[in-house]
Motif scaffolding. Sequence first.
Motif, PDB file in Angstrom:
ATOM      1  N   MET A   1      27.568  19.545  56.887  1.00 30.28           N
ATOM      2  CA  MET A   1      28.659  20.480  56.841  1.00 30.28           C
ATOM      3  C   MET A   1      29.105  20.894  58.233  1.00 30.28           C
ATOM      4  O   MET A   1      30.273  21.190  58.437  1.00 30.28           O
ATOM      5  CB  MET A   1      28.271  21.695  56.027  1.00 30.28           C
ATOM      6  CG  MET A   1      28.243  21.442  54.540  1.00 30.28           C
ATOM      7  SD  MET A   1      28.122  22.984  53.649  1.00 30.28           S
ATOM      8  CE  MET A   1      26.557  22.737  52.886  1.00 30.28           C
ATOM      9  N   ALA A   2      28.160  20.924  59.177  1.00 34.00           N
ATOM     10  CA  ALA A   2      28.521  21.316  60.542  1.00 34.00           C
ATOM     11  C   ALA A   2      29.498  20.311  61.139  1.00 34.00           C
ATOM     12  O   ALA A   2      30.445  20.697  61.822  1.00 34.00           O
ATOM     13  CB  ALA A   2      27.279  21.437  61.404  1.00 34.00           C
ATOM     14  N   ILE A   3      29.278  19.039  60.869  1.00 31.57           N
ATOM     15  CA  ILE A   3      30.181  18.015  61.402  1.00 31.57           C
ATOM     16  C   ILE A   3      31.554  18.151  60.747  1.00 31.57           C
ATOM     17  O   ILE A   3      32.580  18.021  61.413  1.00 31.57           O
ATOM     18  CB  ILE A   3      29.578  16.612  61.225  1.00 31.57           C
ATOM     19  CG1 ILE A   3      28.326  16.503  62.106  1.00 31.57           C
ATOM     20  CG2 ILE A   3      30.585  15.517  61.568  1.00 31.57           C
ATOM     21  CD1 ILE A   3      27.497  15.267  61.890  1.00 31.57           C
ATOM     22  N   GLY A   4      31.592  18.465  59.471  1.00 31.32           N
ATOM     23  CA  GLY A   4      32.866  18.726  58.787  1.00 31.32           C
ATOM     24  C   GLY A   4      33.574  19.933  59.388  1.00 31.32           C
ATOM     25  O   GLY A   4      34.794  19.929  59.554  1.00 31.32           O
ATOM     26  N   ALA A   5      32.808  20.966  59.740  1.00 29.21           N
ATOM     27  CA  ALA A   5      33.397  22.141  60.382  1.00 29.21           C
ATOM     28  C   ALA A   5      33.989  21.765  61.726  1.00 29.21           C
ATOM     29  O   ALA A   5      35.087  22.204  62.080  1.00 29.21           O
ATOM     30  CB  ALA A   5      32.349  23.234  60.546  1.00 29.21           C
ATOM     31  N   GLN A   7      35.155  18.850  62.570  1.00 26.42           N
ATOM     32  CA  GLN A   7      36.374  18.095  62.303  1.00 26.42           C
ATOM     33  C   GLN A   7      37.512  19.030  61.907  1.00 26.42           C
ATOM     34  O   GLN A   7      38.648  18.851  62.339  1.00 26.42           O
ATOM     35  CB  GLN A   7      36.127  17.053  61.222  1.00 26.42           C
ATOM     36  CG  GLN A   7      35.205  15.942  61.678  1.00 26.42           C
ATOM     37  CD  GLN A   7      34.765  15.027  60.553  1.00 26.42           C
ATOM     38  OE1 GLN A   7      34.775  15.395  59.384  1.00 26.42           O
ATOM     39  NE2 GLN A   7      34.357  13.817  60.920  1.00 26.42           N
ATOM     40  N   ALA A   8      37.218  20.039  61.113  1.00 25.80           N
ATOM     41  CA  ALA A   8      38.245  20.977  60.683  1.00 25.80           C
ATOM     42  C   ALA A   8      38.768  21.822  61.841  1.00 25.80           C
ATOM     43  O   ALA A   8      39.933  22.206  61.860  1.00 25.80           O
ATOM     44  CB  ALA A   8      37.692  21.887  59.588  1.00 25.80           C
ATOM     45  N   LEU A   9      37.909  22.094  62.824  1.00 27.55           N
ATOM     46  CA  LEU A   9      38.323  22.906  63.970  1.00 27.55           C
ATOM     47  C   LEU A   9      39.209  22.143  64.943  1.00 27.55           C
ATOM     48  O   LEU A   9      39.885  22.745  65.758  1.00 27.55           O
ATOM     49  CB  LEU A   9      37.096  23.433  64.704  1.00 27.55           C
ATOM     50  CG  LEU A   9      36.333  24.523  63.961  1.00 27.55           C
ATOM     51  CD1 LEU A   9      34.982  24.757  64.617  1.00 27.55           C
ATOM     52  CD2 LEU A   9      37.147  25.811  63.931  1.00 27.55           C
ATOM     53  N   HIS A  15      35.431  27.767  71.902  1.00 23.38           N
ATOM     54  CA  HIS A  15      35.068  29.167  71.747  1.00 23.38           C
ATOM     55  C   HIS A  15      34.163  29.411  70.531  1.00 23.38           C
ATOM     56  O   HIS A  15      33.753  30.533  70.280  1.00 23.38           O
ATOM     57  CB  HIS A  15      36.339  30.011  71.623  1.00 23.38           C
ATOM     58  CG  HIS A  15      37.203  29.624  70.462  1.00 23.38           C
ATOM     59  ND1 HIS A  15      37.958  28.471  70.454  1.00 23.38           N
ATOM     60  CD2 HIS A  15      37.405  30.219  69.268  1.00 23.38           C
ATOM     61  CE1 HIS A  15      38.590  28.380  69.301  1.00 23.38           C
ATOM     62  NE2 HIS A  15      38.274  29.424  68.560  1.00 23.38           N
ATOM     63  N   ILE A  16      33.799  28.356  69.804  1.00 25.38           N
ATOM     64  CA  ILE A  16      32.971  28.488  68.612  1.00 25.38           C
ATOM     65  C   ILE A  16      31.710  27.639  68.777  1.00 25.38           C
ATOM     66  O   ILE A  16      31.779  26.465  69.107  1.00 25.38           O
ATOM     67  CB  ILE A  16      33.741  28.038  67.352  1.00 25.38           C
ATOM     68  CG1 ILE A  16      34.975  28.919  67.171  1.00 25.38           C
ATOM     69  CG2 ILE A  16      32.850  28.094  66.128  1.00 25.38           C
ATOM     70  CD1 ILE A  16      35.895  28.468  66.067  1.00 25.38           C
ATOM     71  N   LEU A  17      30.560  28.252  68.547  1.00 22.55           N
ATOM     72  CA  LEU A  17      29.289  27.536  68.615  1.00 22.55           C
ATOM     73  C   LEU A  17      28.962  26.999  67.230  1.00 22.55           C
ATOM     74  O   LEU A  17      28.957  27.748  66.257  1.00 22.55           O
ATOM     75  CB  LEU A  17      28.168  28.457  69.089  1.00 22.55           C
ATOM     76  CG  LEU A  17      28.371  29.105  70.461  1.00 22.55           C
ATOM     77  CD1 LEU A  17      27.236  30.065  70.757  1.00 22.55           C
ATOM     78  CD2 LEU A  17      28.501  28.050  71.540  1.00 22.55           C
ATOM     79  N   ILE A  18      28.687  25.711  67.140  1.00 23.51           N
ATOM     80  CA  ILE A  18      28.400  25.068  65.855  1.00 23.51           C
ATOM     81  C   ILE A  18      26.943  24.621  65.830  1.00 23.51           C
ATOM     82  O   ILE A  18      26.458  23.989  66.766  1.00 23.51           O
ATOM     83  CB  ILE A  18      29.308  23.825  65.638  1.00 23.51           C
ATOM     84  CG1 ILE A  18      30.791  24.198  65.728  1.00 23.51           C
ATOM     85  CG2 ILE A  18      28.967  23.130  64.333  1.00 23.51           C
ATOM     86  CD1 ILE A  18      31.310  25.008  64.589  1.00 23.51           C
ATOM     87  N   ALA A  19      26.252  24.930  64.729  1.00 22.25           N
ATOM     88  CA  ALA A  19      24.892  24.461  64.498  1.00 22.25           C
ATOM     89  C   ALA A  19      24.795  24.033  63.042  1.00 22.25           C
ATOM     90  O   ALA A  19      25.555  24.494  62.200  1.00 22.25           O
ATOM     91  CB  ALA A  19      23.883  25.565  64.799  1.00 22.25           C
ATOM     92  N   GLY A  20      23.880  23.125  62.756  1.00 23.23           N
ATOM     93  CA  GLY A  20      23.731  22.643  61.388  1.00 23.23           C
ATOM     94  C   GLY A  20      22.265  22.471  61.032  1.00 23.23           C
ATOM     95  O   GLY A  20      21.380  22.883  61.770  1.00 23.23           O
ATOM     96  N   VAL A  21      22.031  21.860  59.890  1.00 21.74           N
ATOM     97  CA  VAL A  21      20.662  21.598  59.442  1.00 21.74           C
ATOM     98  C   VAL A  21      20.478  20.115  59.156  1.00 21.74           C
ATOM     99  O   VAL A  21      21.451  19.390  58.988  1.00 21.74           O
ATOM    100  CB  VAL A  21      20.288  22.413  58.184  1.00 21.74           C
ATOM    101  CG1 VAL A  21      20.291  23.894  58.484  1.00 21.74           C
ATOM    102  CG2 VAL A  21      21.208  22.112  57.037  1.00 21.74           C
ATOM    103  N   ASP A  22      19.256  19.704  59.091  1.00 22.33           N
ATOM    104  CA  ASP A  22      18.806  18.370  58.705  1.00 22.33           C
ATOM    105  C   ASP A  22      18.599  17.403  59.852  1.00 22.33           C
ATOM    106  O   ASP A  22      17.968  16.382  59.663  1.00 22.33           O
ATOM    107  CB  ASP A  22      19.694  17.719  57.648  1.00 22.33           C
ATOM    108  CG  ASP A  22      19.643  18.473  56.325  1.00 22.33           C
ATOM    109  OD1 ASP A  22      18.630  19.162  56.094  1.00 22.33           O
ATOM    110  OD2 ASP A  22      20.579  18.381  55.551  1.00 22.33           O
TER     111      ASP A  22
END
Length: 89
Positions: A1-5, A7-9, A15-22
């Motif tokens: 989902m983080a990678i999708g976020a 892509q959406a951004l 200005h946005i920090l993205i982190a995910g799981v797995d």
Amino acid sequence: MAIGALQALGKNPNHILIAGVDGTPDALQMLKNGKMVATVFQDASGQGAGAVRAAVSLAKGEKVEKVINIPYQLITKENMAQFENRNQK
């Protein structure tokens, strides 16, 4: 989902920090590229082993904790090299 976020951004989510799981190979690549700040290694082997230990204990009539914590590990750009080989198995 983080990678999708990501892509959406769009191209410039500085200005946005993205982190995910797995800790997937794609997530590790995003860390390497500086697109994400972190992901999480969820120890599937540890989770499976913990579940089996709990099941065996229950089958023996032993008490088992209601919550069995299997620690996760935070993956950042600084420690990601130790997780890259885990995804190649």
